[in-house]
Enzyme design. Structure first.
Site, mmCIF file in Angstrom:
data_model
loop_
_atom_site.group_PDB
_atom_site.id
_atom_site.type_symbol
_atom_site.label_atom_id
_atom_site.label_comp_id
_atom_site.label_asym_id
_atom_site.label_seq_id
_atom_site.Cartn_x
_atom_site.Cartn_y
_atom_site.Cartn_z
ATOM 1 C CG ASP A 127 -2.889 18.561 13.089
ATOM 2 O OD1 ASP A 127 -1.930 18.631 12.288
ATOM 3 O OD2 ASP A 127 -3.250 19.531 13.781
ATOM 4 C CG HIS A 128 -1.816 19.943 8.985
ATOM 5 N ND1 HIS A 128 -2.188 20.222 10.275
ATOM 6 C CD2 HIS A 128 -1.890 21.133 8.319
ATOM 7 C CE1 HIS A 128 -2.473 21.512 10.387
ATOM 8 N NE2 HIS A 128 -2.304 22.084 9.214
ATOM 9 C CG ASP A 192 -1.759 25.593 12.257
ATOM 10 O OD1 ASP A 192 -1.726 24.734 11.352
ATOM 11 O OD2 ASP A 192 -2.766 26.298 12.480
ATOM 12 N NE ARG A 474 -6.853 30.730 7.041
ATOM 13 C CZ ARG A 474 -5.696 30.733 7.705
ATOM 14 N NH1 ARG A 474 -4.805 29.784 7.482
ATOM 15 N NH2 ARG A 474 -5.425 31.668 8.576
ATOM 16 C CB SER A 669 -1.240 28.730 6.451
ATOM 17 O OG SER A 669 -2.491 28.202 6.098
ATOM 18 N NE ARG A 671 0.241 26.286 3.770
ATOM 19 C CZ ARG A 671 -0.985 26.337 3.252
ATOM 20 N NH1 ARG A 671 -1.149 26.645 1.993
ATOM 21 N NH2 ARG A 671 -2.025 26.088 4.009
#
Length: 780
Positions: A127-128, A192, A474, A669, A671
């Site tokens: 999806d990213h 995520d 965000r 995130s 991340r």
């Protein structure tokens, strides 16, 4: 050498690992599958009930809902020490979910572990990596072409290691989880930060870094600091223009971006029943913006309705049987309690530049005039993992339909992102998509798109001051379009639609009038739409790849010359000495999110190549020495240059370095690249006033030292030209502060204390060089 199967058995024994897919053989009371895609993996409410009873007897008090679910997944409920906010819990999550950007590094780490198959049901969701440019179909075709190497890696890795694979175009991970995988009482971890979306279906769904996911996929008990519990009691009911989004926008204004850190936010009270299941998911999704571990709602008839409509009536019936364990106990205690009367709640819009700057929609125009924010709205964007449900699209279409009836279209540009292929197909069938196109909208691909910076924006130049409004989660500086002058505001999809039609922040749809094509004034009525379609959902195209039963012939290739993928090399072990004469790479001023530390957008294409993506290290962080981004002094040459280049210079010359940060460092995130990159380029410690939860854990996993000032004022004692020595590592122990010697250029020194939150297991990660190194040591 012992056979590999024996090594795995030994590893499991050493770490207390359950046997693979144990859930499929232990369920005795009821056999209901977790999902249609894993018919032999069963929901274990019987085990949840057993563990809850053990813990309740030990604690001798009523339990909150989040405690029931979390403690119900304890590895050793009879002996686990439990103290909110202090002890570390060893947990057994039910499943893992990964989006394609983070899945690359997670799967590379899993491959490095040497294990043959994942131990729990796991999925990858593409999806990213789909950039919004021209529209859904064209953008999807382009993404498949550009990212073919990465998609092939993820598909083959999934097939090799038993991971389900959702192809590009399937939709956003969190919407797919809500439709297929989340259920009341589940403990799910996802790579995520908006994994808490699944709390809308009564699950404890927690965002983590890829290394945490590897632990769970390896069958190792997953560690989480025992969360505190913040209760949000809802009374009254939603009506008019007020939406579920306004609940979390209000809570964000109360708690701020770090007010939920270390806590689960648990919603309860009579007002809950006025919120749809997908509306609850919206509220839980944005709990990430207040730093919460996750958020959750109690099981109710709205969840049952959603389960039935999404083909999971068997799960709903089973949840009914165990409902007492899926709601809080009467009289349970919350560490903090917030009360919100939904009858009095007004539509909100938060921003710019931070999701906790809350304004009623009725007031934002005058605030914008006072602050000098642009009033004209250049683009309105609806969708994202936060607000892309059938109900969201229906309420937006209801607003658009009124404008069309008076001959109006959007004054602002307008984009629509369906949350999943199922949502896209259903809103096409039911006419919502066409209404939104007729009012001037462009329907984008079923993907994250502009929400995460995947937006090839053409209507402005970088540096041009402008305003956008979104239904995203965000809105940090440069988050959506990489333009630091874009003032992004977050609100509900229906408010976005109304503002895009009006074209200005000064428009309040509750009170203000629009002028129709015929010159007559009219007022938009509050939107009304079905929370679920009358007919069944249209599933659209089949986009799921089942892992094969026999993967023995499956190959996973990573080219040594690839610029997108890179096999991992283990990080160096701790040398047993204190860290002496650390150079300060950068002393960060103010907010430093994961977007500042490891930018997304165009950098997403390097998420599987650690060395390449390290070229974005801290390029968005503001240097306190000169007030600039991506400009730091090289302590050797005395020249200012980019942060990554300076870090590489230090690494090449054997100079170990440290970062000094401000409050809530690493918010945003999940991340883990924001932790991998500093480790890869020679960093040893990150010292701040405070950390965001996920980032702190990610740093520990990679063998770095996340440390906080015992006295936050000590931040001011350190200057970019100083050198630091961290002492006490030989006696590194939980709860024991470390000493930091600050060496100033004039030869003077001063000593400060640094706190940490390491437990014994995490100290072993540091000593081994990383959590992955430690796992491999135990295999030997």
């Amino acid at each position: 050498m012992a056979p590999y199967s024996l090594l795995v058995t030994r590893l499991q024994k050493a770490l207390g690992v359950r046997q693979y897919h144990v859930a499929s053989v232990l369920c005795q009371r009821a056999k209901v599958a977790m999902s249609h895609f894993e018919p032999n993996e069963y929901i274990r409410y019987d085990l949840l009930e057993k563990n809850i009873n053990i813990v309740r007897k030990r604690l001798n008090r009523p339990l909150t809902l989040s405690e029931k679910i979390v403690y119900g997944h304890l590895d050793d409920p009879a002996n686990q020490e439990i103290e909110r906010g202090k002890t570390y819990l060893r947990l057994r999550p039910d499943r893992v979910a990964m989006q394609d950007a983070t899945a690359q590094m997670a799967m590379l780490q899993f491959i490095s572990s040497g294990l043959p198959k994942v131990a729990v049901p796991s999925t990858i969701h593409c999806d990213h990596l789909i950039e919004a440019q021209l529209g859904g179909e064209k953008d999807l075709r382009r993404a498949k072409d550009i990212n073919q190497e990465v998609y092939n890696f993820l598909a083959t890795a999934g097939a090799k290691y038993g991971v389900g694979f959702w192809r590009p175009g399937s939709g956003i991970i969190h919407q797919i989880i809500l439709e297929n995988y989340s259920y009341p009482g589940v403990l799910l971890i996802g790579t995520d930060s908006h994994t808490p979306n699944g709390g809308g279906l009564g699950g404890i769904c927690i965002g983590v870094g890829g290394a945490d996911a590897v632990d769970v996929m390896a069958g190792i008990p997953w560690e989480l600091k025992c969360p505190k519990v913040i209760g949000v009691k809802l009374t009254g009911s939603l009506s008019g223009w007020t939406s579920p989004k306004d609940v979390i926008l209000k809570v964000a204004g109360i708690l701020t971006v770090k007010g939920g850190t270390g806590a689960i936010v648990e919603y309860h009270g009579p007002g809950v029943d006025s919120i749809s299941c997908t509306g609850m998911a919206t509220i839980c999704n944005m709990g990430a913006e207040i730093g919460a571990t996750t958020s959750v709602f109690p099981y109710n008839h709205r969840m049952k309705k959603y389960l039935n409509k999404t083909g999971r009536a068997d799960i709903a019936n089973l949840a009914d049987e165990f409902k007492d364990h899926l709601v809080p106990d009467p009289g349970c205690h919350y560490d903090q309690l917030i009360e919100i009367n939904l009858n009095e709640l007004k539509p909100h819009i938060n921003g710019p530049f931070t999701p906790d700057l809350a304004h009623p929609v009725a007031e934002v125009g005058s605030v914008a005039e006072k602050e000098g924010w642009p009033l004209d709205i250049r683009v309105g964007l609806i969708g994202s993992c936060t607000n892309s449900s059938y109900e969201d699209m229906g309420r937006s279409a209801a607003v658009a339909k009124q404008a069309l009836a008076h001959g109006l279209k959007c004054k602002s540009q307008f984009t629509i992102t369906p949350g999943s292929e199922q949502i896209r197909a259903t809103i096409e069938r039911d006419g919502y998509a066409q209404i939104l196109r007729d009012v001037g909208g462009i329907v984008l691909a079923n993907a994250c798109g502009p929400c995460i910076g995947q937006w090839d924006r053409k209507d402005i130049k970088k540096g041009e001051k402008n305003t956008i409004v979104t239904s995203y989660n965000r809105n940090f500086t440069g988050r959506n379009d990489a333009n630091p002058e874009t003032h992004a505001f977050v609100t509900s999809p229906e408010i976005v639609t109304a503002l895009a039609i009006a074209g200005t922040l000064k428009f309040n749809p509750e009170t203000d009038f629009l002028t129709g094509k015929d010159g007559k004034k009219f007022k938009l009525e509050a939107p009304d739409a079905d929370e679920l379609p009358h007919a069944e959902f249209d599933p659209g195209q089949d986009t799921y790849q089942h892992p094969p039963k026999d993967s023995s012939g499956q190959r996973v290739d990573v080219s040594p010359t690839s610029q997108r993928l890179q096999l991992l090399e283990p990080f160096d072990k701790w040398d047993g000495k204190d860290l002496e004469d650390l150079q300060i790479l950068i002393k960060v001023k103010g907010k430093c999110t994961t977007d500042h530390i490891s930018a997304a957008g165009p950098w997403l294409k390097f998420r599987g190549h650690l060395d390449n993506i390290s070229n974005n290290l801290l390029i968005g962080a503001i240097n306190v020495e000169n007030g600039k981004a991506n400009s730091v002094r090289n302590a050797v040459t005395q020249e200012f240059g980019p942060v990554p280049d300076t870090a590489r210079y230090y690494k090449e010359h054997g100079i170990r370095w440290v970062v000094i940060g401000d409050e809530n460092y690493g918010e945003g995130s999940s991340r883990e690249h924001a932790a991998l990159e500093p480790r890869h380029l020679g960093g040893r410690a990150i010292i701040t006033k405070s950390f965001a939860r996920i980032h702190e854990t990610n740093l520990k996993k990679q063998g770095l030292l996340p440390l906080t000032f015992t006295d936050p004022a000590d931040y001011n004692k350190i200057h970019p030209v100083d050198k630091l020595t961290i002492q006490g590592l030989k006696d590194f122990a939980p709860g024991k502060p470390l000493k930091c010697i600050i060496k100033h250029p004039n030869g003077t020194q001063e000593t400060i204390l640094l706190n940490h939150t390491f437990n014994e297991t995490q100290i072993e990660w540091f000593r081994a060089g990383s959590a992955l190194n430690r796992m491999k040591e135990l295999q030997k």
